[in-house]
Design a protein around this motif. Structure first.
Motif, PDB file in Angstrom:
ATOM      1  N   CYS A  26       0.861  -1.192   0.000  1.00 27.92           N
ATOM      2  CA  CYS A  26       0.000   0.000   0.000  1.00 27.92           C
ATOM      3  C   CYS A  26       0.893   1.236   0.000  1.00 27.92           C
ATOM      4  O   CYS A  26       2.092   1.165   0.306  1.00 27.92           O
ATOM      5  N   LYS A  40      -4.449   3.032  -9.222  1.00 33.04           N
ATOM      6  CA  LYS A  40      -4.872   2.393  -7.987  1.00 33.04           C
ATOM      7  C   LYS A  40      -5.007   3.440  -6.882  1.00 33.04           C
ATOM      8  O   LYS A  40      -4.396   4.501  -6.928  1.00 33.04           O
ATOM      9  N   SER A  83      -4.809   2.266   0.602  1.00 27.63           N
ATOM     10  CA  SER A  83      -5.514   1.007   0.380  1.00 27.63           C
ATOM     11  C   SER A  83      -4.493  -0.068   0.055  1.00 27.63           C
ATOM     12  O   SER A  83      -3.504   0.189  -0.647  1.00 27.63           O
ATOM     13  N   HIS A 106      -3.138  -3.438  -1.864  1.00 27.17           N
ATOM     14  CA  HIS A 106      -3.338  -4.002  -3.194  1.00 27.17           C
ATOM     15  C   HIS A 106      -2.517  -5.278  -3.331  1.00 27.17           C
ATOM     16  O   HIS A 106      -1.399  -5.368  -2.822  1.00 27.17           O
ATOM     17  N   ARG A 130      -7.650  -7.569   2.436  1.00 21.60           N
ATOM     18  CA  ARG A 130      -7.350  -6.213   1.987  1.00 21.60           C
ATOM     19  C   ARG A 130      -8.170  -5.193   2.759  1.00 21.60           C
ATOM     20  O   ARG A 130      -9.337  -5.418   3.085  1.00 21.60           O
ATOM     21  N   GLN A 131      -7.531  -4.051   3.041  1.00 22.17           N
ATOM     22  CA  GLN A 131      -8.188  -2.995   3.811  1.00 22.17           C
ATOM     23  C   GLN A 131      -7.915  -1.636   3.178  1.00 22.17           C
ATOM     24  O   GLN A 131      -6.942  -1.461   2.438  1.00 22.17           O
ATOM     25  N   ALA A 132      -8.772  -0.659   3.496  1.00 21.84           N
ATOM     26  CA  ALA A 132      -8.590   0.707   3.021  1.00 21.84           C
ATOM     27  C   ALA A 132      -9.026   1.669   4.112  1.00 21.84           C
ATOM     28  O   ALA A 132      -9.946   1.371   4.894  1.00 21.84           O
ATOM     29  N   LEU A 141     -12.148  -0.061   5.908  1.00 21.93           N
ATOM     30  CA  LEU A 141     -13.009  -0.739   4.954  1.00 21.93           C
ATOM     31  C   LEU A 141     -12.384  -2.082   4.588  1.00 21.93           C
ATOM     32  O   LEU A 141     -11.175  -2.189   4.380  1.00 21.93           O
ATOM     33  N   GLN A 142     -13.210  -3.112   4.506  1.00 22.07           N
ATOM     34  CA  GLN A 142     -12.744  -4.438   4.088  1.00 22.07           C
ATOM     35  C   GLN A 142     -12.985  -4.597   2.590  1.00 22.07           C
ATOM     36  O   GLN A 142     -14.091  -4.373   2.112  1.00 22.07           O
ATOM     37  N   LEU A 143     -11.942  -4.976   1.859  1.00 27.87           N
ATOM     38  CA  LEU A 143     -12.013  -5.030   0.403  1.00 27.87           C
ATOM     39  C   LEU A 143     -11.903  -6.466  -0.096  1.00 27.87           C
ATOM     40  O   LEU A 143     -11.427  -7.348   0.595  1.00 27.87           O
ATOM     41  N   LYS A 144     -12.313  -6.650  -1.337  1.00 29.93           N
ATOM     42  CA  LYS A 144     -12.188  -7.950  -1.986  1.00 29.93           C
ATOM     43  C   LYS A 144     -11.153  -7.851  -3.107  1.00 29.93           C
ATOM     44  O   LYS A 144     -11.043  -6.817  -3.770  1.00 29.93           O
ATOM     45  N   ASP A 145     -10.429  -8.927  -3.351  1.00 26.02           N
ATOM     46  CA  ASP A 145      -9.461  -8.963  -4.460  1.00 26.02           C
ATOM     47  C   ASP A 145     -10.207  -8.879  -5.799  1.00 26.02           C
ATOM     48  O   ASP A 145     -11.308  -9.407  -5.934  1.00 26.02           O
TER      49      ASP A 145
END
Length: 320
Positions: A72, A87, A91, A93, A161-163, A316-320
């Motif tokens: 990140c 990107k 966040s 990646h 992944r987080q942001a 925030l929880q992210l998805k690949d």
């Protein structure tokens, strides 16, 4: 398993939180100039707070992933791409072997932090991997990153992944001032030499506007503005803390930062809170600031509330 440096940018340095307990042998602290952005980079990657990252001044760093991992970029506002695709900052990646990471040049702020999952595996020197170029310790042989340098890390194929929500992104430089263009305010604890400056001089200092000059570096931010004089210029050298505002003979204050000398004999009107030296380090030449006096209780409250906010901010929880 590593990241290869394709372009090092203007100044890119390996940093952890810093080198402590070594002043008695003349080694300074080092570490990230903006510790807030550094700590966010590690939190976003589930790293320990002291994990090694790269501090990039003004941007321009390009890396080649030679393993699968996550990374990140936090701090200064700049363009970030993976294989030419834009990107988000702040966040995490996913990258795989062969991916190219490019940082543009900053538009707001100066310092960016590139973290990798698990941190870069850099052997410590005198208890820390923080790079201090003047002392040639830490990082890769005590030097800034160069083309073809290899930065070892651990292969990580799965990570949540987080942001950081954009509402919580720091604002840097003039972007962080109010609608009237007010200066950045640095909160300062008056030191024991404070009363050696006469009342008129102290009033001039706290009501004056100062500009960051292009002679600033990781040792200290040199300012230009109302001259501050102290009758006692001949002082015994003594230890210097982070944020100390020393006043040399020309009367132009210097705010000492992470790579400062360990001792000095100039008079010091006080010390800027470490939380505000981080904001100072994101100012660019020509940006303006002023000082505001706080006492120890106020400083403690400011730090406590800021730490509580950092700990309580939901990612925030992210998805690949």
């Amino acid at each position: 398993m590593s990241f290869k440096v394709l372009q090092p940018g203007l100044l890119s340095l390996i940093q952890d939180l810093g080198r402590f307990g070594q002043h008695d042998i003349g080694l300074t602290t080092g570490g990230p100039l903006d510790s807030e952005a550094f700590l966010w980079a590690n939190r976003l990657l589930h790293n320990t707070p002291n994990a090694c990252a790269i501090e990039v001044s003004f941007g321009g760093l390009q890396l080649l992933a030679q393993t699968d991992s996550y990374f990140c970029v936090t701090g200064a506002h700049l363009n970030l791409t993976i294989n030419g695709v834009n990107k988000a900052l702040w966040s995490s990646h996913k990258v795989v072997n062969g991916d190219e990471i490019k940082l543009g040049y900053s538009s707001h702020g100066c310092r960016s932090y590139v973290g990798v999952a698990g941190g870069f595996n850099i052997s410590p020197s005198f208890g820390s991997s923080a790079t201090v170029m003047r002392e040639k310790v830490g990082g890769l042989n005590g030097a800034k990153l160069a083309t073809n340098d290899s930065l070892p890390c651990t292969e990580i194929t799965t990570l949540l992944r987080q942001a950081l929500p954009e509402a919580h992104w720091p604002l840097y430089g003039q972007e962080g001032t109010d609608k009237n263009g007010a200066d950045t305010v640095l909160r300062l604890l008056p030191g024991y030499q404070h009363h050696q400056f006469d009342p008129v001089t102290r009033a001039r200092f706290f009501h004056g506007q100062y500009a960051v000059t292009d002679r600033s570096d990781r040792m200290g931010m040199r300012l230009e503005g109302p001259a501050v004089s102290c009758p006692s210029q001949q002082m015994l050298s003594e230890g210097i803390c982070l944020g100390a505002v020393q006043v040399p003979a020309d009367g132009q204050p210097i705010v000492l930062l992470n790579d400062r000398q360990t001792i000095g004999g100039y008079p010091k009107i006080g010390a800027v809170m470490a939380r505000d030296t981080a904001r100072l380090a994101q100012l660019r030449p020509g940006d303006t600031l002023r000082f505001e006096a706080v006492d120890l209780h106020q400083a403690h409250t400011i730090n406590t509330l800021a730490q509580l906010k950092f700990d309580a901010t939901a990612l925030l929880q992210l998805k690949d």
